[in-house]
Write an enzyme that holds these catalytic residues in place. Structure first.
Site, PDB file in Angstrom:
ATOM      1  N   ARG A  88      18.661  62.015  19.932  1.00 48.88           N
ATOM      2  CA  ARG A  88      16.623  62.293  19.742  1.00 48.88           C
ATOM      3  C   ARG A  88      16.105  61.260  19.684  1.00 48.88           C
ATOM      4  NH1 ARG A  88      19.128  66.327  19.062  1.00 48.88           N
ATOM      5  NH2 ARG A  88      18.591  67.718  17.587  1.00 48.88           N
ATOM      6  N   GLU A 109      15.314  60.166  22.900  1.00 50.90           N
ATOM      7  CA  GLU A 109      13.882  61.638  23.983  1.00 50.90           C
ATOM      8  C   GLU A 109      13.246  61.502  23.603  1.00 50.90           C
ATOM      9  OE1 GLU A 109      14.542  66.902  22.539  1.00 50.90           O
ATOM     10  OE2 GLU A 109      12.819  66.025  21.207  1.00 50.90           O
ATOM     11  N   SER A 118      10.533  42.464  24.709  1.00 46.93           N
ATOM     12  CA  SER A 118      12.128  42.193  24.803  1.00 46.93           C
ATOM     13  C   SER A 118      13.191  42.888  24.220  1.00 46.93           C
ATOM     14  CB  SER A 118      12.239  40.866  24.054  1.00 46.93           C
ATOM     15  OG  SER A 118      12.901  40.081  24.329  1.00 46.93           O
TER      16      SER A 118
END
Lengths: 146, 146, 146, 146, 146, 146, 146, 146, 146, 146
Positions: free
Chosen positions: A87, A90, A113
């Protein structure tokens, strides 16, 4: 002794002693996220924290040396499979260009960063179902022009 | 007219009119992150917000229909290449198991939803160099046992 | 002891005792699909069910702890190769967009959860050859707009 | 004229005429799932249904020929990216071995056909949030021994 | 004991006893192709054939159980590398669309089953150099429309 | 004019004239499989056959030149996706080692050629459902030792 | 004992006895390239050569059986990484189409066999730096038309 | 005008004028292999040779500039699919380690250059069937130690 | 004993004796970069340096033989994952075409050798934060035309 | 107008005007490497430099806007294929762990930035053949512990 072996010792000790990451982290005075990630072998503890952790958990002294060593971060799957991790992948895929647009708008041509970086995870109560909150902070780095 | 075409119209209008995502979002009363992601074709605007956006930017009316349609989210690279997006991917790879451990510890066996989800991006001033802050919140979803 | 070891113990006991998944599941009062998947290491048993299972099969007590732990779901092949599993993959590939269209039509912009989810498998007699029936049910999750 | 072009014509007509897949399917007396999949180019309509559909939607007659042709089913991504489709892929990956075990237990050494196959999608009301139900049925095929 | 171990026992026995697949198959009254594939772990023997094979080769009795179990067919390389197997892969790639065209022309919209399937391999003498003949037969399966 | 363009012309003519591959092949006195594969661009016709085909189908004369040219055989997917072609791929993966064993046993250390090769496809009537038969024949090639 | 084990025995013997591939090959009366490749497990020795090699190197007699067995040629990396091997891969990629053009021009529609094949490697002195010469020879195989 | 366009012009001219690579190369006084590869865009002609070729074939003058430019060598498939090219790839995979062993034995720790490199292709008559001969020569490059 | 085993011995000795790569290299009179890479198994030491290193570190004598052997350079990940190495990969991807343009401009049609090559790493003090400097030097190799 | 279009305009102008990257860079007072990379679309020019470049080369004014925009850095091949770029990739793969070891030894736990980064390319004369020198400098970034 390698990092993977120390991780296994810690996981075993944590299970048999009924510890939590929260407590392990608090006992050495570091954050939950950093402590967990370093115990899992993805970060290096400062030497004194490694000593303290090893003492707290009753691990062999050599483990402190290993925990303070610089890890080689290998991740073997381009696309993670565990649903909890997928997830996050995604979210990066869906919102990646959005994040880039807004960093560029707010800061200029550069990036956040992933090295000078910290994160925390919290539980946000909500009547419609509690929410997981991830707060990530990384130093803004500007591209060089020369 | 497809989502990609509307995105191009918006980008062009934004450039020529000197707009920012911040202002485009404020003018329709939605968040920067959601507005940007929906303009880039990765989310669907509620119909009334789509109408308002189209009016604000002077886009053709058909664009509102398209902006309110459900997108098919295709991402073509398993490993993103732009450095700004790659760093996010790297964070997920390095900290993914840590996040899973801590969600499990704080909530139980489940995940953070990437669907019932929201995010914001902020600039955190700091004397050592300003920091980018990403705040992600997703509903906790527990695994079912039956 | 890891989940893979407990799975091997269960498989061995099942073979030597001539058990079926149906009976193993019935004896702990859970469904066949969930029981099988948790025995194969892809789900976590509630603690009391794990205790009962361990007692029924005569496994070492430590196995109950392991069966109740949260699994890390790793699947190593992007495209499954066993014909029985590949056919399911093919169904998703062929009907995936269709399912998305119809979920969107019937519910709105969202998805079927794979977390708050259950499934059953039945044998449907038919004169032209019996049919396998898979019934999957997952909570509808709507995308957030913010 | 290829299947992709007919699909685009249908999608456009559906949008401008405010049709639903449910109605398009009902008007030709076929199921929603099959009708949608064949309109998306992943199945072939029987010739009379293709004629009827073309008449109902006011498409050019050549489209009926194309809709009745045997499709070449190409899916370009080993791992689907749209969240709604990915969740189905994940279900197959997590429960694939479980389904295989139970098909073997209930039927013998064989598989569920993805060719002699049908499916339906329903909305199941529930106080805790409505659920999506997918019902898949495929003929059991036994492995040959010779 | 797993299928891989039984395969190794059979290969060793075959080498030391100077047996051929042809003789091993004939002695249990099954075909060469099926017998070889099941000995290599890619098919399941009927129980009585497994018993007979185990007796003929002097294998431990447990091997019969294993030979009769349903295999999980894993093939680890998307593109096979051994030249003998690669040539078959190449034939499928070069002639795949041709075979599909001709199956569709001769049968209708459907496929040749790889489950209800049998094959034989013969040596065809020829003055220009003997030829290998592979004869594959699979049940025609028609796509369903519903 | 490239092979892909000639293929499209042939497909179109075949559809509008209601031709079959069987008839197209018979009219030039070549086999169905070879004719279809060469029309699809995967083989080169002998020049006189190309001329005949072009005359029979009323194609432009340049098409004969192109049909007689040596094709570059590109197949873009390591794992084919169309179910009809995938089943062949699966057969190679499941039976590949078996075929290699039996070629080695019947011929020696070598392979079946995919170049000096021919194939035919037939419909085998059967009361339990007609079967597709593929007969492949390739010259045996022995490995060289020097 | 598998081919990999015999290879290790040979490598060890070669190192401790200070042998060269040139001498090992000369002592059995075969070429350097074939001998090396068969010692590395990528070709099968004729039985008498295997016996001779085993005698010359003082290997266990079983090794001769293994060296004469038909190898399964597995290469695990689509793109080789060792610079010496990668350069050969690069040459194939850069000059592959050129070689195909010239084989077609000089021979007709066909290929150079990799089975009925031999190769030699020589050192060509040159004032500007010695050159490696690879000479590969394979039987021309013409495509069949039927 | 890019290299791909010049290649297409040359191929067309070669076909309509009935030329061979052999003649095109001879007419500019360069080798067949180099000439073909540079015409296909994989090498750069010396400027005077490019001028001569352009004059010989009656190409536009701009083509000479393009033929003399440094190419970017892109090859899109890790594993080539055309059988004629694949066989070369297979040879590299099967004999790669052998070639490395023998280069190391004859020269020391280094490689054969693919840059300071030349190749020729010849037809070797043989009563058992003519053979293709590839002769590759590359400068030996020794690894540096510093 | 293989290179990987010698590497592990060196790492262990380095850790327990508190050595640095800088000192290990200085003690054998070679550069840091070359010494480190050869200790990690990616280069071969000249025999006398290998002897000296083995003596300095108190390793078994066999290790010197192994350190002087020609390595097979295998890298298992097309895209490196450790952030420190990934950044170098990213630099090559972002600046690769730029480097090619400038090498072509400054030298002609050719490349920088990775074989006749050396490198050094330095720390460059800077008030805004010290910088890492990598200096790579490789022989220019011109493409051959023949 | 997108970055790719501006790149094409610059390349064309450079070729027809006989310019070099060296001169283009000098005329705007920036380095060769940065100028080339930004002209190729992999970096963003400061606005005033973009204006100057556009004026110097006689490009349309809109090009300056585009040259100053933040690029999305997409690189489509995990393993680069052009030999000149591949060699750099190979260097990273062979020396990556070495560089990491030495950065860690000289600086601590951290990396060389690829963002706050600069590079130059020089020709180093040498009697044994001139050498290409790449000098890369990036800010050292230390991992955070919190």
């Amino acid at each position: 002794m390698k990092k993977i072996h120390v991780t296994e010792l810690i996981i075993e000790k944590k299970r048999t002693a009924g510890l939590t990451w929260e407590k392990i982290a608090a006992d050495i005075g570091m954050s939950e996220v950093f402590t967990t990630s370093a115990c899992l072998g993805m970060n290096a503890f400062p030497r004194d924290k490694a000593d303290l952790l090893v003492r707290n958990l009753g691990l062999p002294q050599e483990a402190a040396l290993v925990l303070a060593e610089f890890p080689t971060k290998i991740f073997s799957q381009a696309v993670p499979t565990d649903p909890c991790v997928y997830r996050l992948y995604e979210i990066v895929a869906v919102y990646g260009d959005t994040i880039k647009e807004l960093i560029n708008e707010k800061f200029g041509n550069g990036i956040m960063s992933a090295i000078d970086f910290d994160m925390e995870i919290d539980r946000i109560p909500s009547p419609k179902g509690d929410r997981v909150e991830l707060k990530m902070r990384g130093k803004y780095l500007a591209y060089n022009a020369w």
